[in-house]
Write a protein that holds these residues in place. Sequence first.
Motif: not given
Ligand code: SAM
Length: 532
Positions: A292, A354, A356, A394, A428
Motif C-alpha cells: 500500500q 498518488p 490526492q 491518484d 466516498s
Molecule cells: N496507499 C496508496 C496511497 O497512499 O496513495 C493508495 C491505496 S488506495 C487502495 C487507492 C486509491 O483509492 C487512493 O490513492 C485514493 O485515491 C483512493 N481512495 C481511497 N479511499 C478513498 C475514498 N474514501 N474515496 C475515494 N477514493 C478513495
Amino acid sequence: MGKSFDIGLEQLAGTGVPEEKAPASESGRYNVGLSVEGAQPGMAVPQGQTFYLETFGCQMNDHDSEKVAGVLVARGYRQVERPEAAKVILYNTCSIREKAAQKVFSRLGELRPVASEEEISGKLGAASTGAQAGVFLPQKSAQPGMAVLHEANHPSQRKIVNAGGGKIIGVLGCVAQQEGEGIFERAPWVSLVCGSASYRKLPQLIAELEAGNRRVTGLDTDTDETFETEITRRDNPWRAYLTIIEGCDKACSYCVVPFTRGPERSRASVSILEEVRQLAEAGYSEMQLLGQTVNSYADPSARKMRFSELLTAVAEVRGIRRVRFTTSHPRDFGKDIVEAIDAHPTICDQVHLPVQSGSTAVLRAMARTYTREEYLEKIALLKGARRPISISTDVIVGFPGETEKDFEETLSLLDEVQYDNVFAFKYSPRPNTPSLKMADAIPEEEKGRRLAILMDRQREIQRVRNEKLVGETFEVLVDGKSRRENQWSGHTSSNRVMNFTSPEQELLGDYVQVKVVSAMQNSLMGEMVGRT
Ligand code: SAM
Ligand code: SF4
C-alpha cells in the motif's frame, strides 16, 4: 480467476497501475507456476473439490488471490471458472469506496439459497436440512417451482450445511475485515469471513470447514506476520507480483485500509530476494513489488536494507529484466529511489505517486503529511532523472470542504506535472474514517461535475503527451496476441500499452523493439522493428 474492477465511470481508463489486468491467453487462462507441493504431510486432501475465486479491487488483492489459490491448490482443490461448478466460492473483496463494497453484497445476493414451494409454505419447517438445504444456486438459475426465501422464512432460520452437496461460501479481504461477523447476518449462507491480515490462518479455517464446522472467521489485525505461502498460483507467466510490505500506518483521514489491512509489516529482504531468484529461474522476467506504501518498506532482518537498496538488489538478480513497484507514498519518496532508477535500466521508468489533491488545505484535511509544494519537490526529483520517467497519480475529488478554488488547484497541478495517467475518484465516505464526520460534504452531483472536468483535462494532457512519442522506438514485453492476424500487444517500461503489428508467429513473453506509428490517449500503435 474471475475479476471485477471498481473503476466504472469514476476512473480514467488508462495504461496505469491500479486497474491493470493480467493478459488472457488464447484459452483465456494461464496456469503457470501451479503445483501441489505445498500440501502438508498428514493433511487429508479433499481430492476432486473445486473452488471459484473472484477478485475485486487493487493489485494487492489480485496477488493475495494468487496466494489464496495457491493455498487451496495445495490442499487438492481445483479452480473452476463458474461459481455454479464450485464446491467453495470465494470473493476477495474491496471496500475502498462504497460502490466496491456494495458490489460484493450484490454478488452474495446472487448466491442466496433457493427453496422448494413446500419450504416456502412452511411444510418442511424453518430448520429443515431437507431438499434444498445446503444447496445454493445463483438466483438466475432458479428453477420454476423454486423461489427465493423471503423474510418470513429467511435462510438465517435454517441450518446451513457445509457438508455433502452444500457449498462453502467465503468472503475474504477488506469487506470481510470491515463488516466482520455482520456478513453472517446479511448473508447467512456465508460460512467463511477472513480479512487479509489473517490469511495465514486460511488453511486452518478451510480445514475446519471441511471438518463440518458451520462458520469460521479470521478477523485479527493485531499481527506482525505477513502472508507468505509455500505456493502461489500465478496468473501471469512473465510478470510476478511480490508483496514486500503489508498493511498501512499512514492514517489518511478518508481511508479504510489501515482498518482493513492492519499495521505495516515488511517481509525480510533475504526471503524476498530468495523468491525473486526462484521466480527468475522459473522464467519470470518482470517483478512487481507491491505494498500500500511500498516505499515505506522497513527490512525486519539484520541486513536492514532500504527500499532503494532492495530495488537495486532485485534488479541485479540474473534473469530479471524489469522491476516495477507500487504504490509509493510521497512522504517516503526520496532521491535514493531516483538514483536507483538512474543506475539500473532494469528498474522501469514508471512511478505511481498518488497526490490526492493539488490543494495544501485539502491535503492537510486528508492528513496526507505533505503540502503541494513538498509533493512538487518529489516530482522535480523524478523529472531530474537521467531518462524520462512516466508519472501517474491518484486524485480524489469532492473531499469534504473542497472549494472551487481547491479544485482549481488540483487542475493546475495536472497541468504542471503532466502526468501520463491519472486515476480519479469521487470521494466516498467510509466507515470509521475521520473524514466521515467532517463538515461541508460536497453533493454527489457536484463531485460528478468536478470528476468530469478533471477527466477531460487529463485526457487532453495524455493525448498531447502520447502524440509526441510518434516516431520513437520502445522496448515492449509482449503479453497479448489479438485474434486478428499479425496483431500483438504488450507494455513498455513506462507501462504504456503498445498495440503493434508483426508477421512473427510466436512472440508472447518476448522483449521486442516497437516503433510508434500513432497514439491514442490510453495506448500507442506501432510496428515491430526488431528484437532485444
Ligand atoms: N496507499 C496508496 C496511497 O497512499 O496513495 C493508495 C491505496 S488506495 C487502495 C487507492 C486509491 O483509492 C487512493 O490513492 C485514493 O485515491 C483512493 N481512495 C481511497 N479511499 C478513498 C475514498 N474514501 N474515496 C475515494 N477514493 C478513495
Ligand atoms: Fe490509505 Fe493513506 Fe494508507 Fe494509502 S497511505 S493506504 S491512502 S491510509
